[in-house]
Design a protein around this motif. Structure first.
Motif, PDB file in Angstrom:
ATOM      1  N   VAL A  61       0.939  -1.173   0.203  1.00 48.22           N
ATOM      2  CA  VAL A  61       0.057   0.159   0.008  1.00 48.22           C
ATOM      3  C   VAL A  61       0.789   1.263  -0.022  1.00 48.22           C
ATOM      4  O   VAL A  61       0.577   2.239  -0.560  1.00 48.22           O
ATOM      5  CB  VAL A  61      -1.192  -0.019   1.228  1.00 48.22           C
ATOM      6  CG1 VAL A  61      -1.916   1.402   1.347  1.00 48.22           C
ATOM      7  CG2 VAL A  61      -2.022  -1.273   0.815  1.00 48.22           C
ATOM      8  N   LEU A  62       2.021   1.176   0.600  1.00 50.20           N
ATOM      9  CA  LEU A  62       2.671   2.576   0.850  1.00 50.20           C
ATOM     10  C   LEU A  62       3.460   2.579  -0.713  1.00 50.20           C
ATOM     11  O   LEU A  62       3.684   3.897  -1.067  1.00 50.20           O
ATOM     12  CB  LEU A  62       4.000   2.191   1.820  1.00 50.20           C
ATOM     13  CG  LEU A  62       3.379   2.431   3.208  1.00 50.20           C
ATOM     14  CD1 LEU A  62       4.683   2.110   4.082  1.00 50.20           C
ATOM     15  CD2 LEU A  62       2.674   3.571   3.524  1.00 50.20           C
ATOM     16  N   VAL A  63       3.672   1.570  -1.451  1.00 49.03           N
ATOM     17  CA  VAL A  63       4.050   1.920  -2.625  1.00 49.03           C
ATOM     18  C   VAL A  63       3.322   2.407  -3.632  1.00 49.03           C
ATOM     19  O   VAL A  63       3.541   3.486  -4.224  1.00 49.03           O
ATOM     20  CB  VAL A  63       4.524   0.415  -3.512  1.00 49.03           C
ATOM     21  CG1 VAL A  63       4.606   0.709  -4.908  1.00 49.03           C
ATOM     22  CG2 VAL A  63       5.628  -0.110  -2.981  1.00 49.03           C
ATOM     23  N   MET A  64       2.095   2.206  -3.425  1.00 47.71           N
ATOM     24  CA  MET A  64       0.792   2.998  -4.283  1.00 47.71           C
ATOM     25  C   MET A  64       0.586   4.312  -3.658  1.00 47.71           C
ATOM     26  O   MET A  64       0.382   5.204  -4.507  1.00 47.71           O
ATOM     27  CB  MET A  64      -0.439   2.270  -3.807  1.00 47.71           C
ATOM     28  CG  MET A  64      -0.226   0.643  -4.766  1.00 47.71           C
ATOM     29  SD  MET A  64       0.041   0.684  -6.162  1.00 47.71           S
ATOM     30  CE  MET A  64      -0.980  -0.295  -6.881  1.00 47.71           C
ATOM     31  N   ILE A  65       0.867   4.602  -2.301  1.00 49.21           N
ATOM     32  CA  ILE A  65       0.560   5.976  -1.822  1.00 49.21           C
ATOM     33  C   ILE A  65       1.706   6.920  -2.172  1.00 49.21           C
ATOM     34  O   ILE A  65       1.477   8.122  -2.901  1.00 49.21           O
ATOM     35  CB  ILE A  65       0.332   5.971  -0.598  1.00 49.21           C
ATOM     36  CG1 ILE A  65      -1.030   5.174   0.079  1.00 49.21           C
ATOM     37  CG2 ILE A  65       0.446   7.436   0.255  1.00 49.21           C
ATOM     38  CD1 ILE A  65      -0.913   5.000   1.608  1.00 49.21           C
ATOM     39  N   PHE A  66       2.756   6.218  -2.046  1.00 45.16           N
ATOM     40  CA  PHE A  66       4.096   7.246  -2.069  1.00 45.16           C
ATOM     41  C   PHE A  66       4.710   7.367  -3.291  1.00 45.16           C
ATOM     42  O   PHE A  66       5.664   8.145  -3.837  1.00 45.16           O
ATOM     43  CB  PHE A  66       5.302   7.179  -1.069  1.00 45.16           C
ATOM     44  CG  PHE A  66       4.554   7.615   0.405  1.00 45.16           C
ATOM     45  CD1 PHE A  66       4.290   8.788   0.502  1.00 45.16           C
ATOM     46  CD2 PHE A  66       4.465   6.534   1.142  1.00 45.16           C
ATOM     47  CE1 PHE A  66       3.591   9.197   1.819  1.00 45.16           C
ATOM     48  CE2 PHE A  66       3.861   6.943   2.647  1.00 45.16           C
ATOM     49  CZ  PHE A  66       3.432   8.199   2.783  1.00 45.16           C
ATOM     50  N   LEU A  67       4.840   6.185  -4.304  1.00 40.10           N
ATOM     51  CA  LEU A  67       5.337   5.801  -5.370  1.00 40.10           C
ATOM     52  C   LEU A  67       4.523   5.819  -6.582  1.00 40.10           C
ATOM     53  O   LEU A  67       4.915   5.415  -7.913  1.00 40.10           O
ATOM     54  CB  LEU A  67       6.581   4.655  -5.352  1.00 40.10           C
ATOM     55  CG  LEU A  67       7.281   4.962  -4.469  1.00 40.10           C
ATOM     56  CD1 LEU A  67       8.421   3.454  -3.997  1.00 40.10           C
ATOM     57  CD2 LEU A  67       8.267   6.126  -4.535  1.00 40.10           C
ATOM     58  N   SER A  68       3.162   6.117  -6.642  1.00 38.85           N
ATOM     59  CA  SER A  68       2.474   6.054  -7.881  1.00 38.85           C
ATOM     60  C   SER A  68       2.684   6.985  -8.721  1.00 38.85           C
ATOM     61  O   SER A  68       2.504   6.665  -9.816  1.00 38.85           O
ATOM     62  CB  SER A  68       1.008   6.027  -7.322  1.00 38.85           C
ATOM     63  OG  SER A  68       0.763   7.389  -6.835  1.00 38.85           O
ATOM     64  N   TRP A  69       3.260   8.090  -8.439  1.00 43.35           N
ATOM     65  CA  TRP A  69       3.705   9.044  -9.546  1.00 43.35           C
ATOM     66  C   TRP A  69       4.925   8.453 -10.261  1.00 43.35           C
ATOM     67  O   TRP A  69       5.128   9.064 -11.617  1.00 43.35           O
ATOM     68  CB  TRP A  69       4.180  10.442  -8.779  1.00 43.35           C
ATOM     69  CG  TRP A  69       5.437  10.089  -7.966  1.00 43.35           C
ATOM     70  CD1 TRP A  69       5.470   9.623  -6.562  1.00 43.35           C
ATOM     71  CD2 TRP A  69       6.802  10.275  -8.177  1.00 43.35           C
ATOM     72  NE1 TRP A  69       6.801   9.721  -6.180  1.00 43.35           N
ATOM     73  CE2 TRP A  69       7.473   9.942  -7.014  1.00 43.35           C
ATOM     74  CE3 TRP A  69       7.530  10.640  -9.454  1.00 43.35           C
ATOM     75  CZ2 TRP A  69       8.988  10.103  -7.316  1.00 43.35           C
ATOM     76  CZ3 TRP A  69       8.579  10.772  -9.358  1.00 43.35           C
ATOM     77  CH2 TRP A  69       9.682  10.306  -8.480  1.00 43.35           C
ATOM     78  N   THR A  70       5.549   7.431  -9.828  1.00 46.26           N
ATOM     79  CA  THR A  70       6.731   7.068 -10.895  1.00 46.26           C
ATOM     80  C   THR A  70       6.227   6.254 -11.919  1.00 46.26           C
ATOM     81  O   THR A  70       6.845   5.807 -12.917  1.00 46.26           O
ATOM     82  CB  THR A  70       7.686   5.993 -10.093  1.00 46.26           C
ATOM     83  OG1 THR A  70       7.075   5.075  -9.489  1.00 46.26           O
ATOM     84  CG2 THR A  70       8.215   6.902  -8.943  1.00 46.26           C
ATOM     85  N   LEU A  71       4.910   5.707 -11.941  1.00 46.92           N
ATOM     86  CA  LEU A  71       4.336   4.689 -12.761  1.00 46.92           C
ATOM     87  C   LEU A  71       4.954   3.353 -12.878  1.00 46.92           C
ATOM     88  O   LEU A  71       4.239   2.402 -13.006  1.00 46.92           O
ATOM     89  CB  LEU A  71       4.286   5.414 -14.290  1.00 46.92           C
ATOM     90  CG  LEU A  71       3.515   4.508 -15.226  1.00 46.92           C
ATOM     91  CD1 LEU A  71       1.995   4.715 -14.932  1.00 46.92           C
ATOM     92  CD2 LEU A  71       3.562   5.046 -16.688  1.00 46.92           C
ATOM     93  N   ILE A  72       6.306   3.294 -12.590  1.00 45.61           N
ATOM     94  CA  ILE A  72       6.742   1.887 -12.628  1.00 45.61           C
ATOM     95  C   ILE A  72       6.801   1.252 -11.354  1.00 45.61           C
ATOM     96  O   ILE A  72       6.232  -0.121 -11.412  1.00 45.61           O
ATOM     97  CB  ILE A  72       8.541   2.002 -12.880  1.00 45.61           C
ATOM     98  CG1 ILE A  72       8.538   2.878 -14.388  1.00 45.61           C
ATOM     99  CG2 ILE A  72       9.125   0.909 -12.825  1.00 45.61           C
ATOM    100  CD1 ILE A  72       8.125   2.114 -15.391  1.00 45.61           C
ATOM    101  N   ALA A  73       6.743   1.680 -10.253  1.00 44.42           N
ATOM    102  CA  ALA A  73       6.536   0.984  -8.995  1.00 44.42           C
ATOM    103  C   ALA A  73       5.072   0.329  -8.899  1.00 44.42           C
ATOM    104  O   ALA A  73       5.294  -0.705  -8.398  1.00 44.42           O
ATOM    105  CB  ALA A  73       6.897   2.093  -7.912  1.00 44.42           C
ATOM    106  N   PRO A  74       4.151   1.078  -9.208  1.00 46.12           N
ATOM    107  CA  PRO A  74       2.991   0.504  -9.150  1.00 46.12           C
ATOM    108  C   PRO A  74       2.807  -0.725 -10.095  1.00 46.12           C
ATOM    109  O   PRO A  74       2.197  -1.646 -10.111  1.00 46.12           O
ATOM    110  CB  PRO A  74       1.712   1.483  -9.484  1.00 46.12           C
ATOM    111  CG  PRO A  74       2.611   3.000  -9.275  1.00 46.12           C
ATOM    112  CD  PRO A  74       3.690   2.585  -9.493  1.00 46.12           C
ATOM    113  N   LEU A  75       3.107  -0.656 -11.122  1.00 47.11           N
ATOM    114  CA  LEU A  75       3.150  -1.821 -12.146  1.00 47.11           C
ATOM    115  C   LEU A  75       3.852  -2.906 -11.831  1.00 47.11           C
ATOM    116  O   LEU A  75       3.698  -4.069 -12.061  1.00 47.11           O
ATOM    117  CB  LEU A  75       3.708  -1.247 -13.727  1.00 47.11           C
ATOM    118  CG  LEU A  75       2.925  -0.015 -14.312  1.00 47.11           C
ATOM    119  CD1 LEU A  75       3.858   0.318 -15.597  1.00 47.11           C
ATOM    120  CD2 LEU A  75       1.715  -0.698 -14.461  1.00 47.11           C
ATOM    121  N   ILE A  76       5.099  -2.766 -11.050  1.00 47.05           N
ATOM    122  CA  ILE A  76       5.750  -3.944 -10.533  1.00 47.05           C
ATOM    123  C   ILE A  76       5.167  -4.470  -9.495  1.00 47.05           C
ATOM    124  O   ILE A  76       4.838  -5.785  -9.242  1.00 47.05           O
ATOM    125  CB  ILE A  76       7.346  -3.216  -9.892  1.00 47.05           C
ATOM    126  CG1 ILE A  76       7.996  -2.981 -11.084  1.00 47.05           C
ATOM    127  CG2 ILE A  76       7.711  -4.413  -9.084  1.00 47.05           C
ATOM    128  CD1 ILE A  76       9.355  -2.274 -10.684  1.00 47.05           C
TER     129      ILE A  76
END
Length: 167
Positions: free
Chosen positions: A87-102
């Motif tokens: 969930v923290l990846v989705m909250i804080f790294l969603s702007w990177t587009l790559i992190a949510p896809l991973i």
């Protein structure tokens, strides 16, 4: 002085059956116990994908993401997942587009592993879990449908009760 000779008895050597705690001749072999986990909750894919996120302005999608990771962790305790980390990846790294896809790809792999553990044919594709995010966010609908297959494998189990895993 007495000379002490080392014994060559196979039962005394390290790594032997006697040292490893093998059973006496004629004793029944222990039955290997099958792994267990907690049953998962069945959810409506359309409600998870479209209905509840619209009502809650997207908050439910994060709650759902946390819940499925927690259920996947409890279902097969042999696999290590981090519900809060996902969930923290989705909250804080969603702007990177790559992190949510991973993260979606790894969630697809976790769902496939859960299907395998339930004794089902693996139908969840990590690639589909990733790339359907670009098609109206259908990956959420897809992943919930795949999770429902695992929940349906144990029809009489209520969510949170202990179930036997097949593999």
């Amino acid at each position: 002085m007495d000379d002490i000779q080392p014994t060559t008895d196979a039962g005394q050597a390290y790594g032997s059956a006697a040292h490893a705690g093998a059973l006496a001749p004629g004793a029944a072999a222990p039955i290997a116990s099958r792994p267990t986990g907690l049953a998962m909750k069945r959810r409506g894919p359309v409600a998870v994908w479209l209905g509840l996120p619209l009502i809650t302005l997207g908050i439910y999608q994060l709650v759902w993401y946390y819940k499925i990771h927690k259920e996947l962790q409890e279902f097969d305790r042999r696999r290590v997942l981090s519900p809060a980390g996902s969930v923290l990846v989705m909250i804080f790294l969603s702007w990177t587009l790559i992190a949510p896809l991973i993260s979606y790809h790894n969630t697809g792999k976790a769902i496939a592993n859960a299907q395998r553990a339930a004794g089902l044919p693996v139908t969840c594709s990590p690639a589909a879990s990733t790339w359907l995010a670009f098609v109206f966010g259908l990956n959420i609908w897809y992943m919930q449908r795949q999770l429902n297959l695992v929940a349906d494998a144990y029809p009489s189990a209520t969510p949170g009760t202990e179930v036997l895993l097949a593999a």
